[in-house]
Motif scaffolding. Structure first.
Motif, PDB file in Angstrom:
ATOM      1  N   ASN A  23       0.827  -1.205   0.000  1.00  0.00           N
ATOM      2  CA  ASN A  23       0.000   0.000   0.000  1.00  0.00           C
ATOM      3  C   ASN A  23       0.865   1.261   0.000  1.00  0.00           C
ATOM      4  N   THR A  24       1.941   1.264   0.787  1.00  0.00           N
ATOM      5  CA  THR A  24       2.815   2.451   0.836  1.00  0.00           C
ATOM      6  C   THR A  24       3.541   2.680  -0.487  1.00  0.00           C
ATOM      7  N   GLN A  25       3.647   1.618  -1.287  1.00  0.00           N
ATOM      8  CA  GLN A  25       4.309   1.725  -2.587  1.00  0.00           C
ATOM      9  C   GLN A  25       3.333   2.129  -3.694  1.00  0.00           C
ATOM     10  N   GLY A  26       2.077   2.390  -3.318  1.00  0.00           N
ATOM     11  CA  GLY A  26       1.082   2.805  -4.295  1.00  0.00           C
ATOM     12  C   GLY A  26       0.416   1.659  -5.040  1.00  0.00           C
ATOM     13  N   THR A  27       0.629   0.448  -4.561  1.00  0.00           N
ATOM     14  CA  THR A  27       0.025  -0.724  -5.187  1.00  0.00           C
ATOM     15  C   THR A  27      -1.414  -0.869  -4.727  1.00  0.00           C
ATOM     16  N   SER A  28      -2.299  -1.183  -5.654  1.00  0.00           N
ATOM     17  CA  SER A  28      -3.689  -1.485  -5.310  1.00  0.00           C
ATOM     18  C   SER A  28      -3.721  -2.907  -4.765  1.00  0.00           C
ATOM     19  N   VAL A  29      -4.170  -3.049  -3.523  1.00  0.00           N
ATOM     20  CA  VAL A  29      -4.144  -4.349  -2.859  1.00  0.00           C
ATOM     21  C   VAL A  29      -5.556  -4.755  -2.436  1.00  0.00           C
ATOM     22  N   ASP A  30      -6.027  -5.851  -3.006  1.00  0.00           N
ATOM     23  CA  ASP A  30      -7.258  -6.479  -2.534  1.00  0.00           C
ATOM     24  C   ASP A  30      -6.840  -7.592  -1.598  1.00  0.00           C
ATOM     25  N   VAL A  31      -7.666  -7.864  -0.591  1.00  0.00           N
ATOM     26  CA  VAL A  31      -7.308  -8.853   0.421  1.00  0.00           C
ATOM     27  C   VAL A  31      -8.501  -9.762   0.696  1.00  0.00           C
ATOM     28  N   ILE A  32      -8.205 -11.046   0.755  1.00  0.00           N
ATOM     29  CA  ILE A  32      -9.188 -12.036   1.212  1.00  0.00           C
ATOM     30  C   ILE A  32      -8.605 -12.670   2.461  1.00  0.00           C
ATOM     31  N   ILE A  33      -9.357 -12.624   3.564  1.00  0.00           N
ATOM     32  CA  ILE A  33      -8.920 -13.319   4.775  1.00  0.00           C
ATOM     33  C   ILE A  33     -10.002 -14.311   5.167  1.00  0.00           C
ATOM     34  N   GLY A  34      -9.564 -15.413   5.739  1.00  0.00           N
ATOM     35  CA  GLY A  34     -10.523 -16.436   6.123  1.00  0.00           C
ATOM     36  C   GLY A  34     -10.061 -17.239   7.309  1.00  0.00           C
ATOM     37  N   ALA A  35     -11.057 -17.861   7.960  1.00  0.00           N
ATOM     38  CA  ALA A  35     -10.795 -18.713   9.107  1.00  0.00           C
ATOM     39  C   ALA A  35     -12.005 -19.616   9.323  1.00  0.00           C
ATOM     40  N   ARG A  36     -11.865 -20.512  10.283  1.00  0.00           N
ATOM     41  CA  ARG A  36     -12.973 -21.432  10.577  1.00  0.00           C
ATOM     42  C   ARG A  36     -14.227 -20.688  11.004  1.00  0.00           C
ATOM     43  N   SER A  37     -14.068 -19.661  11.843  1.00  0.00           N
ATOM     44  CA  SER A  37     -15.218 -18.875  12.293  1.00  0.00           C
ATOM     45  C   SER A  37     -14.757 -17.451  12.594  1.00  0.00           C
ATOM     46  N   SER A  38     -15.711 -16.572  12.856  1.00  0.00           N
ATOM     47  CA  SER A  38     -15.410 -15.151  13.070  1.00  0.00           C
ATOM     48  C   SER A  38     -14.452 -14.928  14.230  1.00  0.00           C
ATOM     49  N   LYS A  39     -14.491 -15.795  15.236  1.00  0.00           N
ATOM     50  CA  LYS A  39     -13.606 -15.576  16.391  1.00  0.00           C
ATOM     51  C   LYS A  39     -12.134 -15.774  16.056  1.00  0.00           C
ATOM     52  N   TYR A  40     -11.846 -16.372  14.896  1.00  0.00           N
ATOM     53  CA  TYR A  40     -10.460 -16.589  14.486  1.00  0.00           C
ATOM     54  C   TYR A  40      -9.993 -15.597  13.416  1.00  0.00           C
ATOM     55  N   ILE A  41     -10.851 -14.682  13.026  1.00  0.00           N
ATOM     56  CA  ILE A  41     -10.454 -13.641  12.062  1.00  0.00           C
ATOM     57  C   ILE A  41      -9.672 -12.577  12.822  1.00  0.00           C
ATOM     58  N   ILE A  42      -8.457 -12.316  12.370  1.00  0.00           N
ATOM     59  CA  ILE A  42      -7.617 -11.323  13.057  1.00  0.00           C
ATOM     60  C   ILE A  42      -7.231 -10.195  12.097  1.00  0.00           C
ATOM     61  N   LEU A  43      -6.921  -9.052  12.670  1.00  0.00           N
ATOM     62  CA  LEU A  43      -6.354  -7.893  11.975  1.00  0.00           C
ATOM     63  C   LEU A  43      -7.255  -7.293  10.882  1.00  0.00           C
ATOM     64  N   GLN A  44      -8.538  -7.588  10.895  1.00  0.00           N
ATOM     65  CA  GLN A  44      -9.386  -7.068   9.829  1.00  0.00           C
ATOM     66  C   GLN A  44      -9.456  -5.540   9.833  1.00  0.00           C
ATOM     67  N   ASP A  45      -9.491  -4.911  11.003  1.00  0.00           N
ATOM     68  CA  ASP A  45      -9.553  -3.441  11.054  1.00  0.00           C
ATOM     69  C   ASP A  45      -8.261  -2.820  10.528  1.00  0.00           C
ATOM     70  N   GLU A  46      -7.124  -3.405  10.899  1.00  0.00           N
ATOM     71  CA  GLU A  46      -5.832  -2.901  10.431  1.00  0.00           C
ATOM     72  C   GLU A  46      -5.699  -3.076   8.912  1.00  0.00           C
ATOM     73  N   ILE A  47      -6.108  -4.215   8.422  1.00  0.00           N
ATOM     74  CA  ILE A  47      -6.022  -4.491   6.988  1.00  0.00           C
ATOM     75  C   ILE A  47      -6.944  -3.563   6.207  1.00  0.00           C
ATOM     76  N   ARG A  48      -8.119  -3.338   6.737  1.00  0.00           N
ATOM     77  CA  ARG A  48      -9.098  -2.470   6.073  1.00  0.00           C
ATOM     78  C   ARG A  48      -8.513  -1.075   5.799  1.00  0.00           C
ATOM     79  N   LYS A  49      -7.623  -0.609   6.678  1.00  0.00           N
ATOM     80  CA  LYS A  49      -7.020   0.722   6.539  1.00  0.00           C
ATOM     81  C   LYS A  49      -6.051   0.820   5.360  1.00  0.00           C
ATOM     82  N   CYS A  50      -5.484  -0.300   4.932  1.00  0.00           N
ATOM     83  CA  CYS A  50      -4.481  -0.231   3.869  1.00  0.00           C
ATOM     84  C   CYS A  50      -4.817  -1.071   2.643  1.00  0.00           C
ATOM     85  N   ALA A  51      -5.984  -1.671   2.625  1.00  0.00           N
ATOM     86  CA  ALA A  51      -6.396  -2.473   1.471  1.00  0.00           C
ATOM     87  C   ALA A  51      -7.389  -1.692   0.623  1.00  0.00           C
ATOM     88  N   SER A  52      -7.342  -1.911  -0.670  1.00  0.00           N
ATOM     89  CA  SER A  52      -8.334  -1.311  -1.564  1.00  0.00           C
ATOM     90  C   SER A  52      -9.698  -1.941  -1.307  1.00  0.00           C
TER      91      SER A  52
END
Length: 171
Positions: A23-52
């Motif tokens: 993101n800092t290099q100006g690259t457009s970044v899409d992100v897919i994150i996954g886990a068994r359930s919502s309680k195992y999803i981590i860093l979604q707020d941080e990722i949302r800040k730097c992902a397209s």
């Protein structure tokens, strides 16, 4: 350049600094994150800040798409999204299926092989991985490799070698 980063389970954590850097290099970044359930999803707020764009998949459907990150990957590509590179970090089976899908569409794919690493010098051979027919050691030659060349079946067999001992230790 447009990059798609895919993180599964704890693979989300080492993927986050890469997303931030791209993101800092100006690259457009899409992100897919996954886990068994919502309680195992981590860093979604941080990722949302730097992902397209961010897409979430959970096996049980408790957050985002019900199913696998590979379902979301396939849908994105089928909907006309074009990517110059895919980076995948997570379970071996996830990275294998990601690589199979991206190979169909001729999208370069980097996977992060993180097998058991004992001495981090390559001498013990615990992190041995076959890539393009050659033998490499994830601790010194990787951990990132061309996903289209990794022998995932061999890596998954090696991963199962100590299942019985692990079971004994956990009891």
């Amino acid at each position: 350049q447009r990059v798609l980063c895919i993180g599964g389970g704890v693979g989300i954590a080492p993927l986050y600094p890469q997303i931030k850097y791209l993101n800092t290099q100006g690259t457009s970044v899409d992100v897919i994150i996954g886990a068994r359930s919502s309680k195992y999803i981590i860093l979604q707020d941080e990722i949302r800040k730097c992902a397209s764009n961010i897409y979430i998949a959970t096996d049980d459907g408790s957050l985002g798409h019900k199913g696998f990150v590979t379902d979301v990957l396939k849908k994105l590509i089928d909907n006309g999204n074009k990517y110059d590179l895919v980076i995948a970090v997570g379970p071996l089976i996830m990275m294998k299926v990601v690589s199979q899908i991206t190979k169909e569409y001729d999208i370069p794919t980097t996977v992060s092989m993180n097998p058991i690493m004992v001495d981090c010098t390559g001498m013990c051979g615990g992190c041995r991985v076959t890539v393009g027919g050659g033998t490499f050691y994830a601790c010194v030659d990787g951990p990132d490799f061309d996903g289209h060349l990794v022998d995932f079946d061999e890596a998954m067999r090696r991963q199962q070698m100590y299942k019985q001992e692990e079971k004994i230790e956990h009891n």
